[in-house]
Design a protein around this motif. Structure first.
Motif, PDB file in Angstrom:
ATOM      1  N   GLN A  39     -23.610  56.410  11.378  1.00 17.44           N
ATOM      2  CA  GLN A  39     -22.643  56.165  12.451  1.00 17.44           C
ATOM      3  C   GLN A  39     -21.391  57.024  12.249  1.00 17.44           C
ATOM      4  O   GLN A  39     -20.850  57.574  13.204  1.00 17.44           O
ATOM      5  CB  GLN A  39     -22.272  54.691  12.503  1.00 17.44           C
ATOM      6  CG  GLN A  39     -21.342  54.341  13.632  1.00 17.44           C
ATOM      7  CD  GLN A  39     -20.995  52.867  13.659  1.00 17.44           C
ATOM      8  OE1 GLN A  39     -21.360  52.121  12.760  1.00 17.44           O
ATOM      9  NE2 GLN A  39     -20.291  52.446  14.684  1.00 17.44           N
ATOM     10  N   ARG A  42     -22.258  60.556  13.259  1.00 22.27           N
ATOM     11  CA  ARG A  42     -22.343  60.671  14.714  1.00 22.27           C
ATOM     12  C   ARG A  42     -20.952  60.686  15.338  1.00 22.27           C
ATOM     13  O   ARG A  42     -20.687  61.437  16.278  1.00 22.27           O
ATOM     14  CB  ARG A  42     -23.160  59.523  15.296  1.00 22.27           C
ATOM     15  CG  ARG A  42     -24.638  59.649  15.043  1.00 22.27           C
ATOM     16  CD  ARG A  42     -25.423  58.545  15.736  1.00 22.27           C
ATOM     17  NE  ARG A  42     -26.772  58.534  15.263  1.00 22.27           N
ATOM     18  CZ  ARG A  42     -27.364  57.504  14.660  1.00 22.27           C
ATOM     19  NH1 ARG A  42     -26.707  56.374  14.494  1.00 22.27           N
ATOM     20  NH2 ARG A  42     -28.608  57.586  14.245  1.00 22.27           N
ATOM     21  N   LEU A  43     -20.055  59.853  14.823  1.00 19.00           N
ATOM     22  CA  LEU A  43     -18.687  59.812  15.342  1.00 19.00           C
ATOM     23  C   LEU A  43     -17.974  61.138  15.087  1.00 19.00           C
ATOM     24  O   LEU A  43     -17.308  61.674  15.970  1.00 19.00           O
ATOM     25  CB  LEU A  43     -17.907  58.661  14.698  1.00 19.00           C
ATOM     26  CG  LEU A  43     -16.461  58.499  15.135  1.00 19.00           C
ATOM     27  CD1 LEU A  43     -16.389  58.174  16.622  1.00 19.00           C
ATOM     28  CD2 LEU A  43     -15.781  57.414  14.326  1.00 19.00           C
ATOM     29  N   GLU A  45     -19.407  64.048  14.673  1.00 21.21           N
ATOM     30  CA  GLU A  45     -20.038  65.043  15.528  1.00 21.21           C
ATOM     31  C   GLU A  45     -19.524  64.929  16.964  1.00 21.21           C
ATOM     32  O   GLU A  45     -19.222  65.924  17.607  1.00 21.21           O
ATOM     33  CB  GLU A  45     -21.553  64.861  15.504  1.00 21.21           C
ATOM     34  CG  GLU A  45     -22.312  65.853  16.362  1.00 21.21           C
ATOM     35  CD  GLU A  45     -23.797  65.590  16.367  1.00 21.21           C
ATOM     36  OE1 GLU A  45     -24.541  66.508  16.734  1.00 21.21           O
ATOM     37  OE2 GLU A  45     -24.215  64.473  16.011  1.00 21.21           O
ATOM     38  N   TYR A  46     -19.403  63.704  17.453  1.00 19.08           N
ATOM     39  CA  TYR A  46     -18.892  63.479  18.807  1.00 19.08           C
ATOM     40  C   TYR A  46     -17.462  64.004  18.942  1.00 19.08           C
ATOM     41  O   TYR A  46     -17.138  64.690  19.915  1.00 19.08           O
ATOM     42  CB  TYR A  46     -18.944  61.990  19.143  1.00 19.08           C
ATOM     43  CG  TYR A  46     -18.249  61.645  20.430  1.00 19.08           C
ATOM     44  CD1 TYR A  46     -18.831  61.938  21.655  1.00 19.08           C
ATOM     45  CD2 TYR A  46     -16.993  61.028  20.425  1.00 19.08           C
ATOM     46  CE1 TYR A  46     -18.194  61.632  22.842  1.00 19.08           C
ATOM     47  CE2 TYR A  46     -16.350  60.718  21.605  1.00 19.08           C
ATOM     48  CZ  TYR A  46     -16.951  61.021  22.813  1.00 19.08           C
ATOM     49  OH  TYR A  46     -16.308  60.713  23.969  1.00 19.08           O
ATOM     50  N   GLU A  47     -16.619  63.707  17.956  1.00 18.37           N
ATOM     51  CA  GLU A  47     -15.232  64.168  18.015  1.00 18.37           C
ATOM     52  C   GLU A  47     -15.144  65.683  17.945  1.00 18.37           C
ATOM     53  O   GLU A  47     -14.330  66.304  18.632  1.00 18.37           O
ATOM     54  CB  GLU A  47     -14.418  63.528  16.891  1.00 18.37           C
ATOM     55  CG  GLU A  47     -14.178  62.045  17.102  1.00 18.37           C
ATOM     56  CD  GLU A  47     -13.460  61.402  15.937  1.00 18.37           C
ATOM     57  OE1 GLU A  47     -13.237  62.073  14.918  1.00 18.37           O
ATOM     58  OE2 GLU A  47     -13.129  60.212  16.054  1.00 18.37           O
ATOM     59  N   LYS A  49     -17.509  67.835  18.928  1.00 17.97           N
ATOM     60  CA  LYS A  49     -17.966  68.372  20.207  1.00 17.97           C
ATOM     61  C   LYS A  49     -16.901  68.192  21.280  1.00 17.97           C
ATOM     62  O   LYS A  49     -16.680  69.073  22.101  1.00 17.97           O
ATOM     63  CB  LYS A  49     -19.255  67.680  20.646  1.00 17.97           C
ATOM     64  CG  LYS A  49     -20.479  68.154  19.915  1.00 17.97           C
ATOM     65  CD  LYS A  49     -21.709  67.465  20.440  1.00 17.97           C
ATOM     66  CE  LYS A  49     -22.947  67.939  19.711  1.00 17.97           C
ATOM     67  NZ  LYS A  49     -24.160  67.260  20.208  1.00 17.97           N
ATOM     68  N   LYS A  50     -16.243  67.049  21.266  1.00 15.37           N
ATOM     69  CA  LYS A  50     -15.195  66.772  22.250  1.00 15.37           C
ATOM     70  C   LYS A  50     -14.048  67.772  22.094  1.00 15.37           C
ATOM     71  O   LYS A  50     -13.529  68.290  23.074  1.00 15.37           O
ATOM     72  CB  LYS A  50     -14.684  65.343  22.046  1.00 15.37           C
ATOM     73  CG  LYS A  50     -13.672  64.893  23.046  1.00 15.37           C
ATOM     74  CD  LYS A  50     -13.284  63.462  22.776  1.00 15.37           C
ATOM     75  CE  LYS A  50     -12.130  63.015  23.634  1.00 15.37           C
ATOM     76  NZ  LYS A  50     -11.704  61.654  23.324  1.00 15.37           N
ATOM     77  N   THR A  51     -13.686  68.075  20.851  1.00 15.59           N
ATOM     78  CA  THR A  51     -12.611  69.028  20.579  1.00 15.59           C
ATOM     79  C   THR A  51     -13.004  70.428  21.032  1.00 15.59           C
ATOM     80  O   THR A  51     -12.216  71.111  21.680  1.00 15.59           O
ATOM     81  CB  THR A  51     -12.271  69.046  19.081  1.00 15.59           C
ATOM     82  OG1 THR A  51     -11.900  67.726  18.687  1.00 15.59           O
ATOM     83  CG2 THR A  51     -11.142  70.009  18.789  1.00 15.59           C
ATOM     84  N   THR A  53     -15.337  71.332  23.230  1.00 13.39           N
ATOM     85  CA  THR A  53     -15.499  71.462  24.675  1.00 13.39           C
ATOM     86  C   THR A  53     -14.145  71.463  25.364  1.00 13.39           C
ATOM     87  O   THR A  53     -13.980  72.110  26.389  1.00 13.39           O
ATOM     88  CB  THR A  53     -16.382  70.343  25.257  1.00 13.39           C
ATOM     89  OG1 THR A  53     -15.838  69.077  24.890  1.00 13.39           O
ATOM     90  CG2 THR A  53     -17.801  70.457  24.772  1.00 13.39           C
TER      91      THR A  53
END
Length: 84
Positions: A39, A42-43, A45-47, A49-51, A53
């Motif tokens: 988890q 994943r968090l 990785e999400y952050e 990708k968000k940064t 993008t």
């Protein structure tokens, strides 16, 4: 499976239910810890990708000139120069 069961009964005898309970609890704790680590990855990785993008979303003019890369506004990282 039967052979493993017979060996377990011979080795642990009357303590087999207690041993199985402890083994199950240890496995459960291991899975819980593994899920927490997954988890967190994943968090992160999400952050990331968000940064990326958010940084990559720049208006495009429709042309494919090489000069478009120089028009990026905002902070830039210094160019890497290898040591001599």
């Amino acid at each position: 499976m039967v052979v493993i069961g017979v060996i377990a009964v011979v080795l642990f005898g009357g303590n087999l239910p207690e041993v199985a309970r402890k083994l199950g609890g240890s496995y459960r704790e291991f899975r819980r810890g593994l899920n927490e680590v997954q988890q967190q990855f994943r968090l992160a990785e999400y952050e990331a990708k968000k940064t990326f993008t958010a940084d990559d979303s720049k208006p495009t003019s429709g042309s494919n000139d090489e000069d478009d890369d120089e028009e990026v506004t905002g902070p830039k990282a210094p160019k890497f120069t290898p040591p001599a």
